[in-house]
Design an enzyme around this catalytic site. Structure first.
Site, mmCIF file in Angstrom:
data_model
loop_
_atom_site.group_PDB
_atom_site.id
_atom_site.type_symbol
_atom_site.label_atom_id
_atom_site.label_comp_id
_atom_site.label_asym_id
_atom_site.label_seq_id
_atom_site.Cartn_x
_atom_site.Cartn_y
_atom_site.Cartn_z
ATOM 1 N N VAL A 98 -0.612 -10.520 1.047
ATOM 2 C CA VAL A 98 0.735 -10.746 0.518
ATOM 3 C C VAL A 98 1.755 -9.909 1.294
ATOM 4 O O VAL A 98 2.840 -10.391 1.655
ATOM 5 C CB VAL A 98 0.763 -10.355 -0.986
ATOM 6 C CG1 VAL A 98 2.184 -10.250 -1.497
ATOM 7 C CG2 VAL A 98 -0.050 -11.356 -1.808
ATOM 8 N N ASP A 99 1.419 -8.653 1.540
ATOM 9 C CA ASP A 99 2.310 -7.720 2.228
ATOM 10 C C ASP A 99 2.702 -8.265 3.611
ATOM 11 O O ASP A 99 3.886 -8.286 3.980
ATOM 12 C CB ASP A 99 1.552 -6.387 2.367
ATOM 13 C CG ASP A 99 2.447 -5.180 2.513
ATOM 14 O OD1 ASP A 99 3.682 -5.341 2.409
ATOM 15 O OD2 ASP A 99 1.901 -4.070 2.704
ATOM 16 N N ASN A 135 0.871 -1.190 0.000
ATOM 17 C CA ASN A 135 0.000 0.000 0.000
ATOM 18 C C ASN A 135 0.903 1.234 0.000
ATOM 19 O O ASN A 135 2.115 1.127 0.155
ATOM 20 C CB ASN A 135 -0.972 -0.014 1.190
ATOM 21 C CG ASN A 135 -0.246 -0.014 2.513
ATOM 22 O OD1 ASN A 135 0.529 0.897 2.816
ATOM 23 N ND2 ASN A 135 -0.453 -1.058 3.304
ATOM 24 N N SER A 140 -3.923 -6.326 -6.316
ATOM 25 C CA SER A 140 -5.224 -5.644 -6.158
ATOM 26 C C SER A 140 -6.438 -6.558 -6.018
ATOM 27 O O SER A 140 -7.551 -6.055 -5.861
ATOM 28 C CB SER A 140 -5.506 -4.665 -7.327
ATOM 29 O OG SER A 140 -4.799 -3.452 -7.149
ATOM 30 N N GLY A 157 -7.187 -8.815 -3.670
ATOM 31 C CA GLY A 157 -7.566 -9.213 -2.312
ATOM 32 C C GLY A 157 -8.284 -8.061 -1.641
ATOM 33 O O GLY A 157 -9.418 -7.707 -1.994
ATOM 34 N N TYR A 198 -8.040 -5.056 -2.048
ATOM 35 C CA TYR A 198 -8.396 -3.964 -2.966
ATOM 36 C C TYR A 198 -9.525 -4.320 -3.942
ATOM 37 O O TYR A 198 -9.929 -3.477 -4.754
ATOM 38 C CB TYR A 198 -7.153 -3.461 -3.707
ATOM 39 C CG TYR A 198 -6.214 -2.611 -2.859
ATOM 40 C CD1 TYR A 198 -6.504 -2.298 -1.529
ATOM 41 C CD2 TYR A 198 -5.034 -2.108 -3.388
ATOM 42 C CE1 TYR A 198 -5.647 -1.522 -0.757
ATOM 43 C CE2 TYR A 198 -4.176 -1.315 -2.631
ATOM 44 C CZ TYR A 198 -4.484 -1.027 -1.308
ATOM 45 O OH TYR A 198 -3.630 -0.242 -0.556
HETATM 46 N N1 AR6 Z 1 0.811 -15.860 -1.782
HETATM 47 C C1 AR6 Z 1 0.192 -15.627 -2.962
HETATM 48 N N2 AR6 Z 1 -0.962 -14.949 -3.077
HETATM 49 C C2 AR6 Z 1 -1.524 -14.479 -1.953
HETATM 50 C C3 AR6 Z 1 -0.956 -14.672 -0.661
HETATM 51 C C4 AR6 Z 1 0.280 -15.402 -0.607
HETATM 52 N N3 AR6 Z 1 0.890 -15.638 0.548
HETATM 53 N N4 AR6 Z 1 -1.760 -14.071 0.265
HETATM 54 C C5 AR6 Z 1 -2.814 -13.524 -0.407
HETATM 55 N N5 AR6 Z 1 -2.673 -13.791 -1.746
HETATM 56 P P1 AR6 Z 1 -3.817 -8.722 -1.107
HETATM 57 P P2 AR6 Z 1 -4.230 -6.237 -2.646
HETATM 58 C C6 AR6 Z 1 -3.549 -13.370 -2.855
HETATM 59 O O1 AR6 Z 1 -4.957 -8.388 -0.228
HETATM 60 O O2 AR6 Z 1 -5.586 -6.638 -3.057
HETATM 61 C C7 AR6 Z 1 -2.454 -5.367 2.174
HETATM 62 O O3 AR6 Z 1 -2.934 -5.136 3.461
HETATM 63 C C8 AR6 Z 1 -4.966 -12.984 -2.523
HETATM 64 O O4 AR6 Z 1 -5.797 -14.139 -2.544
HETATM 65 O O5 AR6 Z 1 -2.557 -9.245 -0.492
HETATM 66 O O6 AR6 Z 1 -3.304 -5.611 -3.671
HETATM 67 C C9 AR6 Z 1 -1.550 -4.248 1.675
HETATM 68 O O7 AR6 Z 1 -0.798 -3.666 2.710
HETATM 69 C C10 AR6 Z 1 -5.302 -12.021 -3.646
HETATM 70 O O8 AR6 Z 1 -5.737 -12.731 -4.818
HETATM 71 O O9 AR6 Z 1 -3.356 -7.425 -1.998
HETATM 72 C C11 AR6 Z 1 -2.535 -3.268 1.085
HETATM 73 O O10 AR6 Z 1 -3.086 -2.439 2.085
HETATM 74 C C12 AR6 Z 1 -3.966 -11.364 -3.974
HETATM 75 O O11 AR6 Z 1 -2.969 -12.189 -3.381
HETATM 76 C C13 AR6 Z 1 -3.608 -4.140 0.505
HETATM 77 O O12 AR6 Z 1 -3.572 -5.348 1.256
HETATM 78 C C14 AR6 Z 1 -3.787 -9.938 -3.480
HETATM 79 O O13 AR6 Z 1 -4.360 -9.773 -2.190
HETATM 80 C C15 AR6 Z 1 -3.324 -4.487 -0.947
HETATM 81 O O14 AR6 Z 1 -4.422 -5.217 -1.451
#
Ligand code: AR6
Length: 189
Positions: free
Chosen positions: A48-49, A39, A136, A138, A140
């Protein structure tokens, strides 16, 4: 530690490079660059973060803080690079995708930019292999199939524009359903 054998994977040769989709965890990838779905604060979060900072350790956050101090927040569509701490990678590229607000607020362009800026940071660091999560889709809330189309189209455009830069571009699906969508989009394009 050897790399995970993937439960599922699918690939295509594009120019001299391999475009691969796997079912797995982003933090288990052995590549030159792992991309983080960050973010704008660059100071960590969930999804992921959270996994990247937990597994990679405090050096990544320290490097993010230094970037914050130097250049402020990272806007959506931009990307910055840090060392990868304890991850099996040389660097982490932290990119900020758009929050989905219905699709009429520039989301596709911002998502395309998040991928292409990530490729640019990886190229500047000399990376030959890079692994992306689905930016984006998850917290987002970007619709998964639409985001996958943007991701794969941007990767193909990158490999066409810089044919000698990468050996492998990997997309990591976190569920069997997400893997199927990646596979359908990969095979349909
Ligand atoms: N490995 C692979 N994919 C994953 C994993 C993992 N360990 N964990 C989740 N996913 P998101 P965003 C998938 O929410 O939407 C954070 O708080 C998940 O199923 O990680 O870009 C940041 O700090 C989804 O399909 O990222 C930001 O505030 C995808 O990864 C915000 O979330 C992305 O989910 C960013 O949101």
């Amino acid at each position: 530690m050897s790399e995970t054998q993937y439960e599922r994977e699918s690939s295509r040769e594009v120019g001299g490079a391999t475009l691969r989709v796997v079912l797995g965890n982003i933090v288990g990838q052995h590549v030159d660059v792992i991309v983080n779905a960050a973010n704008s604060s660059l100071l960590g979060g969930g999804g992921v973060d959270g996994a990247i900072h937990r597994t990679g350790g405090p050096d990544i956050l320290e490097a993010c803080r230094a970037i914050r101090a130097r250049q402020g927040k990272c806007a959506p569509g931009q990307a910055v690079i840090t060392p990868a701490g304890r991850l099996h990678a040389e660097h982490v590229v932290h990119t900020v995708g758009p929050v989905w607000r219905g699709g009429e607020s520039g989301e596709p362009d911002l998502l395309r930019s998040a991928y292409s800026e990530s490729f640019a940071r990886a190229r500047e660091a000399g990376a030959r292999t890079i692994a992306f999560p689905s930016i984006s889709t998850g917290a987002y809330r970007y619709p998964f199939r639409d985001a996958t189309e943007v991701a794969l189209a941007t990767a193909r455009a990158e490999l066409a524009a810089h044919p000698d830069a990468f050996d492998e571009v990997r997309f990591v699906a976190f569920s069997a359903r997400d893997f199927m969508i990646y596979q359908e989009v990969l095979e349909g394009t």
